[in-house]
Scaffold this motif. Sequence first.
Motif, mmCIF file in Angstrom:
data_model
loop_
_atom_site.group_PDB
_atom_site.id
_atom_site.type_symbol
_atom_site.label_atom_id
_atom_site.label_comp_id
_atom_site.label_asym_id
_atom_site.label_seq_id
_atom_site.Cartn_x
_atom_site.Cartn_y
_atom_site.Cartn_z
ATOM 1 N N SER A 192 50.087 31.638 51.882
ATOM 2 C CA SER A 192 49.176 32.481 52.671
ATOM 3 C C SER A 192 48.726 33.703 51.880
ATOM 4 O O SER A 192 47.564 34.123 51.960
ATOM 5 C CB SER A 192 49.854 32.916 53.973
ATOM 6 N N GLU A 193 49.653 34.277 51.106
ATOM 7 C CA GLU A 193 49.308 35.432 50.266
ATOM 8 C C GLU A 193 48.335 35.015 49.162
ATOM 9 O O GLU A 193 47.410 35.759 48.820
ATOM 10 C CB GLU A 193 50.571 36.033 49.654
ATOM 11 N N TYR A 194 48.556 33.826 48.615
ATOM 12 C CA TYR A 194 47.663 33.305 47.579
ATOM 13 C C TYR A 194 46.237 33.199 48.122
ATOM 14 O O TYR A 194 45.271 33.588 47.448
ATOM 15 C CB TYR A 194 48.158 31.937 47.121
ATOM 16 N N ARG A 195 46.087 32.668 49.319
ATOM 17 C CA ARG A 195 44.757 32.517 49.916
ATOM 18 C C ARG A 195 44.107 33.875 50.165
ATOM 19 O O ARG A 195 42.888 34.041 49.988
ATOM 20 C CB ARG A 195 44.848 31.732 51.226
ATOM 21 N N THR A 196 44.909 34.852 50.574
ATOM 22 C CA THR A 196 44.365 36.203 50.787
ATOM 23 C C THR A 196 43.850 36.794 49.480
ATOM 24 O O THR A 196 42.747 37.350 49.423
ATOM 25 C CB THR A 196 45.460 37.124 51.373
ATOM 26 N N ILE A 197 44.634 36.667 48.416
ATOM 27 C CA ILE A 197 44.224 37.177 47.107
ATOM 28 C C ILE A 197 42.986 36.423 46.614
ATOM 29 O O ILE A 197 42.054 37.002 46.062
ATOM 30 C CB ILE A 197 45.373 37.058 46.093
ATOM 31 N N ASN A 199 40.630 34.966 48.397
ATOM 32 C CA ASN A 199 39.449 35.398 49.147
ATOM 33 C C ASN A 199 38.965 36.761 48.670
ATOM 34 O O ASN A 199 37.755 37.007 48.559
ATOM 35 C CB ASN A 199 39.760 35.446 50.642
ATOM 36 N N PHE A 200 39.923 37.649 48.393
ATOM 37 C CA PHE A 200 39.546 38.976 47.898
ATOM 38 C C PHE A 200 38.863 38.873 46.542
ATOM 39 O O PHE A 200 37.840 39.520 46.291
ATOM 40 C CB PHE A 200 40.792 39.858 47.799
ATOM 41 N N LEU A 201 39.417 38.042 45.657
ATOM 42 C CA LEU A 201 38.827 37.863 44.331
ATOM 43 C C LEU A 201 37.428 37.260 44.418
ATOM 44 O O LEU A 201 36.534 37.628 43.651
ATOM 45 C CB LEU A 201 39.722 36.977 43.472
ATOM 46 N N ASP A 202 37.234 36.319 45.355
ATOM 47 C CA ASP A 202 35.911 35.717 45.537
ATOM 48 C C ASP A 202 34.865 36.793 45.822
ATOM 49 O O ASP A 202 33.788 36.825 45.211
ATOM 50 C CB ASP A 202 35.933 34.705 46.692
ATOM 51 N N LYS A 203 35.203 37.695 46.757
ATOM 52 C CA LYS A 203 34.260 38.759 47.128
ATOM 53 C C LYS A 203 34.070 39.747 45.980
ATOM 54 O O LYS A 203 32.954 40.184 45.699
ATOM 55 C CB LYS A 203 34.781 39.490 48.368
ATOM 56 N N PHE A 204 35.168 40.073 45.328
ATOM 57 C CA PHE A 204 35.099 41.019 44.204
ATOM 58 C C PHE A 204 34.241 40.458 43.076
ATOM 59 O O PHE A 204 33.384 41.145 42.520
ATOM 60 C CB PHE A 204 36.513 41.309 43.698
ATOM 61 N N ASN A 205 34.454 39.187 42.735
ATOM 62 C CA ASN A 205 33.702 38.560 41.645
ATOM 63 C C ASN A 205 32.216 38.490 41.952
ATOM 64 O O ASN A 205 31.373 38.731 41.088
ATOM 65 C CB ASN A 205 34.250 37.157 41.377
ATOM 66 N N ASP A 206 31.874 38.152 43.186
ATOM 67 C CA ASP A 206 30.474 38.060 43.574
ATOM 68 C C ASP A 206 29.791 39.416 43.518
ATOM 69 O O ASP A 206 28.628 39.529 43.128
ATOM 70 C CB ASP A 206 30.343 37.479 44.989
ATOM 71 N N THR A 207 30.524 40.460 43.892
ATOM 72 C CA THR A 207 29.942 41.805 43.943
ATOM 73 C C THR A 207 29.798 42.418 42.562
ATOM 74 O O THR A 207 28.791 43.068 42.258
ATOM 75 C CB THR A 207 30.806 42.725 44.826
ATOM 76 N N SER A 248 50.094 38.999 35.183
ATOM 77 C CA SER A 248 49.107 39.392 36.187
ATOM 78 C C SER A 248 48.463 38.190 36.869
ATOM 79 O O SER A 248 47.645 38.353 37.767
ATOM 80 C CB SER A 248 48.018 40.251 35.536
ATOM 81 N N ASP A 249 48.809 36.974 36.446
ATOM 82 C CA ASP A 249 48.270 35.772 37.086
ATOM 83 C C ASP A 249 49.054 35.469 38.365
ATOM 84 O O ASP A 249 50.169 35.950 38.556
ATOM 85 C CB ASP A 249 48.347 34.580 36.126
ATOM 86 N N ILE A 250 48.445 34.675 39.233
ATOM 87 C CA ILE A 250 49.023 34.365 40.540
ATOM 88 C C ILE A 250 49.360 32.881 40.602
ATOM 89 O O ILE A 250 48.605 32.047 40.106
ATOM 90 C CB ILE A 250 48.036 34.712 41.680
ATOM 91 N N MET A 251 50.479 32.547 41.267
ATOM 92 C CA MET A 251 50.918 31.158 41.326
ATOM 93 C C MET A 251 51.593 30.884 42.661
ATOM 94 O O MET A 251 52.336 31.717 43.182
ATOM 95 C CB MET A 251 51.889 30.903 40.173
#
Length: 313
Positions: A192-197, A199-207, A248-251
Motif C-alpha cells: 500500500s505504501e509502494y502504491r502511494t509513493i 502515485n506521488f511520483l507519477d504526479k511529480f514527474n508529470d509536473t 533511495s529506491d523503493i521495493m
Amino acid sequence: MSDSKIIELLKEACAVERGVLTIIRLDNYELLRDIYGESVGKQIREECRRIIDSFSEAEDIKACLGSEEFVVFYNNVKSRIELTEIYFHLVKAINEIIAEAAEQEYSVYTGVSMGAVMVPEQGNDYEMLFAKADRALDYVKETGGKNVAFYDFCDIDDMDVKEMSIDELSSAASSMPDENESDCGAMWVEESEYRTIHNFLDKFNDTYNSFACEIDITFNFDKDMDNKVFDEIMMVCGGKVNHTLRKSDIMTRSGYTLHLLLPEMTHQYMPGVLSRIKSGLKSVHYGDAVNIAIDSKIIGSENESPVSYNLAV
C-alpha cells in the motif's frame, strides 16, 4: 543564532533525541547564480531557507552550510517514508520559487540532493553522524544527483548461494533480515505504501518533467513445489535484488512478483541496472524449478516515448 550555538544544539539533539540528521544541497546553485546574477542567487538561497523552515517543526534544528547546503535535524521524523515525502515536497517548492525568481528567462532546473542518517540507529555522536550524512550525499552525487539517500552501516558480506540446495536455501532465508527491517539496498515498504509513493511520483514527474523506472520481477514456480520453499526462494532472490539497488529506491512484494521503483532513472542507465539484477538472480541456484521474467519501463515525462525492457533469467 551563532554557528557555535547551532552546533551545540545539533550535538545535544543527536545525543538524546530520536530523528533524522540531513544535509540538503542545491546541486546547480552556482550555475543559477552565474546565469541569473548575484541578487537573484541570494534571493533563491533565502527562499530555499524559508521553504526548508516551512517543511520542518519549531523543535527541529536548521542551519545554512555555505551558500548551497543546509543541515536539518528532523526531530519528529521517525521513518524513511516520512523523510522521502518531505524531500519531494521540498523539491517541488524550491523549483517553483526558482522559476518565479528567474521569470522563466532560462529553463534551468536545479537538482536538490539530500543525504540522511537515522538517529540513534546509526549512533549519537554528531560529528560521526554528520560524516555519514555527508557520505550519503556524496552517494547521491555519484549516482546522478537529484535524489535522497540514507546512510546505512552494512558490513554484511554478500551471501554466496551459488551452489545451495533447497535445504540450504531455507537456512539462508531464515537468516536474512525481514523485508520491512532491512537496512541495506533499496527501501522495503508495504504494498500500500509502494502504491502511494508510485502515485506521488507519477504526479511529480508529470509536473516537473522528471522520470523514474518501474521494474516488475515475476517468479513462476514448478507446480509441485511446496509453498514454504516458494517463500524461501523469494526471500533469497529478493535479498539479492535489494543489494543491487540504491538506498533511495523503493521495493515491495505482491504475491510472486517483486515491484521496484527507481526515481530519476532514465533508459540510458536501465540496461546496466537490469544486468546487475539479472546477475544477482543468477547467482542463486534454483535449477529448473523457477522461471523468472523481468519487465521494466520508464514512467513520467518520458511516457510520450515509452521505453520497455523484457528479460528472462
